[in-house]
Design a protein around this motif. Structure first.
Motif, PDB file in Angstrom:
ATOM      1  N   PRO A  54       0.797  -1.234   0.000  1.00 47.50           N
ATOM      2  CA  PRO A  54       0.000   0.000   0.000  1.00 47.50           C
ATOM      3  C   PRO A  54       0.829   1.284   0.000  1.00 47.50           C
ATOM      4  N   LEU A  55       1.937   1.310   0.804  1.00 46.88           N
ATOM      5  CA  LEU A  55       2.686   2.567   0.937  1.00 46.88           C
ATOM      6  C   LEU A  55       3.335   2.991  -0.369  1.00 46.88           C
ATOM      7  N   GLN A  56       4.074   2.020  -0.975  1.00 44.31           N
ATOM      8  CA  GLN A  56       4.782   2.365  -2.215  1.00 44.31           C
ATOM      9  C   GLN A  56       3.798   2.763  -3.302  1.00 44.31           C
ATOM     10  N   ALA A  57       2.665   1.981  -3.373  1.00 41.51           N
ATOM     11  CA  ALA A  57       1.700   2.262  -4.432  1.00 41.51           C
ATOM     12  C   ALA A  57       1.076   3.638  -4.257  1.00 41.51           C
ATOM     13  N   SER A  58       0.718   3.995  -3.021  1.00 38.71           N
ATOM     14  CA  SER A  58       0.059   5.294  -2.839  1.00 38.71           C
ATOM     15  C   SER A  58       1.027   6.440  -3.092  1.00 38.71           C
ATOM     16  N   SER A  59       2.311   6.298  -2.704  1.00 37.53           N
ATOM     17  CA  SER A  59       3.243   7.405  -2.973  1.00 37.53           C
ATOM     18  C   SER A  59       3.468   7.554  -4.465  1.00 37.53           C
ATOM     19  N   TRP A  60       3.517   6.415  -5.185  1.00 34.15           N
ATOM     20  CA  TRP A  60       3.698   6.512  -6.637  1.00 34.15           C
ATOM     21  C   TRP A  60       2.493   7.174  -7.297  1.00 34.15           C
ATOM     22  N   LEU A  61       1.276   6.827  -6.803  1.00 30.59           N
ATOM     23  CA  LEU A  61       0.059   7.415  -7.387  1.00 30.59           C
ATOM     24  C   LEU A  61       0.035   8.923  -7.178  1.00 30.59           C
ATOM     25  N   LYS A  62       0.505   9.347  -5.982  1.00 29.58           N
ATOM     26  CA  LYS A  62       0.520  10.783  -5.690  1.00 29.58           C
ATOM     27  C   LYS A  62       1.411  11.521  -6.675  1.00 29.58           C
ATOM     28  N   ASN A  63       2.610  10.953  -6.915  1.00 32.83           N
ATOM     29  CA  ASN A  63       3.532  11.613  -7.841  1.00 32.83           C
ATOM     30  C   ASN A  63       3.032  11.539  -9.270  1.00 32.83           C
ATOM     31  N   PHE A  64       2.376  10.435  -9.622  1.00 33.68           N
ATOM     32  CA  PHE A  64       1.828  10.291 -10.968  1.00 33.68           C
ATOM     33  C   PHE A  64       0.780  11.364 -11.223  1.00 33.68           C
ATOM     34  N   LYS A  65       0.004  11.652 -10.174  1.00 35.04           N
ATOM     35  CA  LYS A  65      -1.036  12.674 -10.313  1.00 35.04           C
ATOM     36  C   LYS A  65      -0.422  14.040 -10.597  1.00 35.04           C
ATOM     37  N   ILE A  66       0.719  14.329  -9.904  1.00 31.03           N
ATOM     38  CA  ILE A  66       1.343  15.639 -10.098  1.00 31.03           C
ATOM     39  C   ILE A  66       1.847  15.784 -11.526  1.00 31.03           C
ATOM     40  N   THR A  67       2.438  14.690 -12.090  1.00 36.27           N
ATOM     41  CA  THR A  67       3.021  14.839 -13.422  1.00 36.27           C
ATOM     42  C   THR A  67       1.954  14.956 -14.493  1.00 36.27           C
ATOM     43  N   ASN A  68       0.864  14.204 -14.377  1.00 30.70           N
ATOM     44  CA  ASN A  68      -0.039  14.075 -15.512  1.00 30.70           C
ATOM     45  C   ASN A  68      -1.445  14.538 -15.197  1.00 30.70           C
ATOM     46  N   GLU A  69      -1.563  15.692 -14.551  1.00 25.00           N
ATOM     47  CA  GLU A  69      -2.895  16.177 -14.135  1.00 25.00           C
ATOM     48  C   GLU A  69      -3.874  16.260 -15.290  1.00 25.00           C
ATOM     49  N   HIS A  70      -3.430  16.918 -16.393  1.00 21.78           N
ATOM     50  CA  HIS A  70      -4.399  17.194 -17.459  1.00 21.78           C
ATOM     51  C   HIS A  70      -4.841  15.934 -18.188  1.00 21.78           C
ATOM     52  N   PHE A  71      -3.962  14.927 -18.211  1.00 22.13           N
ATOM     53  CA  PHE A  71      -4.363  13.704 -18.909  1.00 22.13           C
ATOM     54  C   PHE A  71      -5.416  12.935 -18.136  1.00 22.13           C
ATOM     55  N   LEU A  72      -5.342  13.032 -16.795  1.00 15.42           N
ATOM     56  CA  LEU A  72      -6.236  12.208 -15.989  1.00 15.42           C
ATOM     57  C   LEU A  72      -7.695  12.582 -16.205  1.00 15.42           C
ATOM     58  N   LYS A  73      -7.935  13.841 -16.613  1.00 13.02           N
ATOM     59  CA  LYS A  73      -9.341  14.214 -16.821  1.00 13.02           C
ATOM     60  C   LYS A  73      -9.823  13.734 -18.181  1.00 13.02           C
ATOM     61  N   GLU A  74      -8.870  13.589 -19.144  1.00 14.25           N
ATOM     62  CA  GLU A  74      -9.332  13.279 -20.506  1.00 14.25           C
ATOM     63  C   GLU A  74      -9.528  11.798 -20.740  1.00 14.25           C
ATOM     64  N   ILE A  75      -8.676  10.969 -20.134  1.00 19.17           N
ATOM     65  CA  ILE A  75      -8.755   9.525 -20.443  1.00 19.17           C
ATOM     66  C   ILE A  75      -9.898   8.916 -19.670  1.00 19.17           C
ATOM     67  N   LYS A  76     -10.727   8.112 -20.359  1.00 18.40           N
ATOM     68  CA  LYS A  76     -11.874   7.483 -19.697  1.00 18.40           C
ATOM     69  C   LYS A  76     -11.639   6.003 -19.526  1.00 18.40           C
ATOM     70  N   THR A  77     -12.191   5.447 -18.455  1.00 17.61           N
ATOM     71  CA  THR A  77     -12.067   3.999 -18.252  1.00 17.61           C
ATOM     72  C   THR A  77     -12.957   3.270 -19.248  1.00 17.61           C
ATOM     73  N   GLN A  78     -12.520   2.038 -19.604  1.00 17.62           N
ATOM     74  CA  GLN A  78     -13.302   1.296 -20.591  1.00 17.62           C
ATOM     75  C   GLN A  78     -14.054   0.135 -19.981  1.00 17.62           C
ATOM     76  N   ARG A  79     -13.970   0.021 -18.678  1.00 11.38           N
ATOM     77  CA  ARG A  79     -14.581  -1.149 -18.038  1.00 11.38           C
ATOM     78  C   ARG A  79     -15.051  -0.733 -16.675  1.00 11.38           C
ATOM     79  N   LYS A  80     -15.926  -1.541 -16.084  1.00  5.67           N
ATOM     80  CA  LYS A  80     -16.352  -1.227 -14.731  1.00  5.67           C
ATOM     81  C   LYS A  80     -15.422  -1.949 -13.764  1.00  5.67           C
ATOM     82  N   TYR A  81     -14.949  -1.218 -12.717  1.00  5.91           N
ATOM     83  CA  TYR A  81     -14.036  -1.828 -11.756  1.00  5.91           C
ATOM     84  C   TYR A  81     -14.682  -1.822 -10.384  1.00  5.91           C
ATOM     85  N   MET A  82     -14.611  -2.965  -9.693  1.00  3.98           N
ATOM     86  CA  MET A  82     -15.184  -3.076  -8.354  1.00  3.98           C
ATOM     87  C   MET A  82     -14.075  -2.958  -7.332  1.00  3.98           C
TER      88      MET A  82
END
Lengths: 237, 296
Positions: free
Chosen positions: B146-174
C-alpha cells in the motif's frame, strides 16, 4: 608515561618533565637529539630569493647548512590544501586511530558548510551577496578564533581548600580548549540520528556569527574568572 | 568583481541557453542546460536522483548535462513510427556514468512534447524494505504494497494532471464489495480511489497501467514508460511472507502489473529503462552488463 604522586601539573619551561616525589622523569621524548631542526614546509619561504629574506630568516638558513634536519611526518605536506589547524582538529576527532574516518568526516563537514553558505548566497538579494562568506576554511579559522577563551581557571589547594584561580593561557592551550569544546559539544548534545558533519557544520557556522553553545561556554568561563579575581594572587608563576 | 565575471565568462563554455530538449543536437553535446525550478517540480516530483536534488538545493538551479546516449535516444524517438509495437530501450553502463540523468533528460523531452509519462523512479524500492505487505483482495496468492503504491500514485497525479481528466475507463471496476468505478469515468477517479483507500492503491495502479496500455494505441496521446532499475523486476526480493518464506517478484501486484507493461504487445509510445546495480539485490558491485544484471 611514568606514574607519580602530585597535586598539580606545574607548567615549567621544559614541559616534558613531571615532578615526582623524588626526581624528574621524562614523559614524552623523541629519538632526535637537540641538534636536529624542524623541516621547512612553507613553500613561499623557499621561493623568496636571498635578498628578500629578513635577518632572522637569513640566520636560520645559514644554520640549516650545519645542522641535521628531522624527517617530515606523513601528515605534513607542502600542498596548498594542507592546513595545520585542520590537521590538528582531525587528529582530535579521531577515535581508535581511525584517521580515514576522521579525515572523511572533516571533508564532509567542510562540504556541508560550503553547501549551506552557497544556498544562502544564491537566495540572497544582490546587495547582500558580498557579506556572505563562502570559503569553509575562512569560516573554520574564524569560528575557532571566536571560541578561544582569553583567560582560564586553575585549581590550587591552599590550607585544605581548593580555589579556582584565574590564570593566563598560552596560545596552544587556547586552541586546544576551543577544539575540545567543539568536539565534545558535537558528540554529546545532538539528536541520536544527526550525523557528526551536519552537527559540526551547524556549530561552526554559529560560532562564526558569535552565537551558539560554545561561545556561551566561553562567556561562562570568563565570568567565573572575573568573579574569582580575588584569588588571583594565589598564582605564583 | 572582474575576476568573478571573467570566471563566469570562461564557464559559459560549459553551458547552453537551449532549454528545450527537442532542439538539442550534436553541438550541445557535453554542455549543461537549465531546467526552470517550477518545471522540475511539475515533471520530476520523484524522478531525480538524491545527489542531484542536493545540487539543485545548493545552487538554486537544475542544470542537466546533454549526453551522447541521450541524443541518440532522442533521435530514435523522433524518427520511430508509433503504429508499430513499442520499442524497448535499455540504458546500461558502469556506476556513476549518467544512466539515471539520461533517463531524466528523455522524460523531460517527452513531457515537453506532451506525452503521458509513466515514470517509476526506482523499481528496487518496490522489492525491498517494505514494512506492510498485505494479501491482495483481487487475487489470493498476490501481495500488495500500500505505501509504495500510494506514494507513486501521488507523484503520478502531479506529473499528468491534465491527462487524468481526458482519459476514460473502458470497463467497470469493483473496489471491494460496495464501491465501484463505472465505465466511462475519467481516470482521475481511479487515482483518487487509490489515494483515498490505501488498501486499494496497488490495484488502482494495476488498473491505471492496464487502461493506459489499451488506450495508447488509439492515438489520442503517446505513452512513455520510464523505469529506473528495471533489473529489480526480474531479480530476487528481500521480502518475506509471514511464514518466513521468501517472496518472488511475481507475487507482488505492482511488479506483476509493471511486467505486463514491459511486454511489447501494445503500440503508440516507447519504453525506456535503465539497469542499475546500486540498489540491486544479490548482485556483485562490479556487474553492469545487461546479461549479468537481468539474468535472462
Amino acid at each position: 608515561m611514568y606514574a607519580c604522586k602530585f597535586y598539580i601539573k606545574i607548567p615549567r619551561k621544559n614541559k616534558n618533565y613531571f615532578i615526582t616525589s623524588r626526581r624528574l622523569t621524562q614523559v614524552r621524548w623523541s629519538r632526535y637529539n637537540a641538534q636536529y631542526l624542524e623541516p621547512e614546509v612553507n613553500r613561499e619561504l623557499l621561493q623568496k630569493s636571498w635578498d628578500e629574506l629578513s635577518e632572522e630568516e637569513k640566520a636560520e638558513q645559514e644554520l640549516k647548512a650545519v645542522r641535521p634536519i628531522k624527517a617530515a611526518p606523513s601528515n605534513v605536506t607542502s600542498s596548498v590544501f594542507s592546513d595545520p589547524m585542520i590537521s590538528k582538529f582531525t587528529n582530535m576527532m579521531m577515535r581508535d586511530g581511525n584517521k580515514v574516518l576522521a579525515r572523511s568526516l572533516m571533508a564532509q563537514t567542510l562540504e556541508a558548510i560550503k553547501r549551506k553558505q552557497l544556498e544562502k548566497y544564491h537566495q540572497a538579494p544582490e546587495h547582500e551577496k558580498d557579506k556572505i562568506e563562502c570559503n569553509p576554511y575562512v569560516i573554520f579559522h574564524e569560528a575557532l578564533k571566536n571560541c578561544q577563551p582569553v583567560i582560564g581557571l586553575c585549581s590550587i589547594t591552599r590550607g585544605g581548600k581548593t580555589y579556582q584561580v584565574p590564570v593566563p593561557l598560552t596560545d596552544n592551550r587556547k586552541r586546544f580548549l576551543a577544539m575540545k569544546w567543539l568536539i565534545t559539544e558535537c558528540r554529546e548534545n545532538k539528536h541520536r540520528r544527526t550525523l557528526m558533519p551536519e552537527k559540526l557544520s551547524q556549530e561552526l557556522l554559529q560560532a562564526f556569527h558569535n552565537e551558539g553553545a560554545i561561545i556561551k561556554k566561553k562567556h561562562v568561563l570568563h565570568k567565573m574568572a572575573e568573579s574569582n579575581r580575588a584569588y588571583a594572587h594565589f598564582r605564583w608563576w | 568583481r572582474d575576476a568573478q565575471s571573467s570566471a563566469e565568462g570562461s564557464r559559459a563554455v560549459f553551458r547552453t541557453a537551449e532549454s528545450d530538449p527537442a532542439n538539442h543536437g550534436e553541438l550541445h553535446e557535453g554542455r549543461h542546460y537549465n531546467i526552470a525550478l517550477q518545471e522540475v517540480r511539475a515533471v520530476f516530483p520523484h524522478g531525480l536522483p538524491s545527489p542531484f536534488q542536493q545540487q539543485i538545493k545548493t545552487f538554486n538551479e537544475a542544470s542537466v548535462m546533454v549526453r551522447k546516449p541521450a541524443l541518440e535516444l532522442l533521435t530514435y524517438l523522433k524518427s520511430s513510427s508509433f503504429a508499430n509495437p513499442v520499442i524497448r530501450y535499455v540504458i546500461y553502463g558502469e556506476k556513476g556514468t549518467g544512466k539515471t540523468m539520461t533517463l531524466c533528460h528523455v522524460v523531460h523531452y517527452c513531457a515537453r512534447q506532451g506525452w503521458l509519462v509513466l515514470h517509476v523512479p526506482d523499481a528496487h524500492l518496490w522489492v525491498k524494505n517494505c514494512r506492510q505487505l498485505m494479501q491482495s483482495s483481487y487475487k489470493k496468492d498476490r501481495l500488495d504494497q500500500p505505501l509504495q503504491a500510494s506514494s507513486w500514485l501521488k507523484n503520478f497525479k502531479i506529473t499528468n494532471e491534465h491527462f487524468l481528466k481526458e482519459i476514460k475507463t473502458q470497463r467497470k471496476y469493483m473496489w471491494g464489495k460496495r464501491e465501484c468505478t463505472e465505465e466511462g469515468r475519467p481516470l482521475g477517479e481511479v487515482v483518487e480511489q487509490g489515494l483515498a483507500r490505501v488498501r486499494d492503491a496497488s490495484d488502482a495502479v494495476g488498473v491505471v497501467l492496464r487502461e493506459l496500455k489499451q488506450q495508447s494505441g488509439l492515438g489520442a496521446f503517446r505513452l512513455l514508460v520510464a523505469v529506473d532499475g528495471v533489473n529489480a523486476l526480474w531479480g530476487r526480493t528481500t521480502l518475506r511472507k509471514e511464514d518466513k518464506s521468501p517472496v518472488s517478484p511475481e507475487e507482488l501486484t505492482l511488479v506483476h502489473n509493471l511486467r505486463k507493461m514491459m511486454v511489447n504487445d501494445w503500440n503508440g509510445g516507447a519504453v525506456v529503462t535503465t539497469l542499475s546495480q546500486t540498489g540491486s539485490l544479490f548482485k556483485p558491485s562490479s556487474a553492469y552488463l545487461p546479461h549479468e544484471l537481468l539474468g535472462k
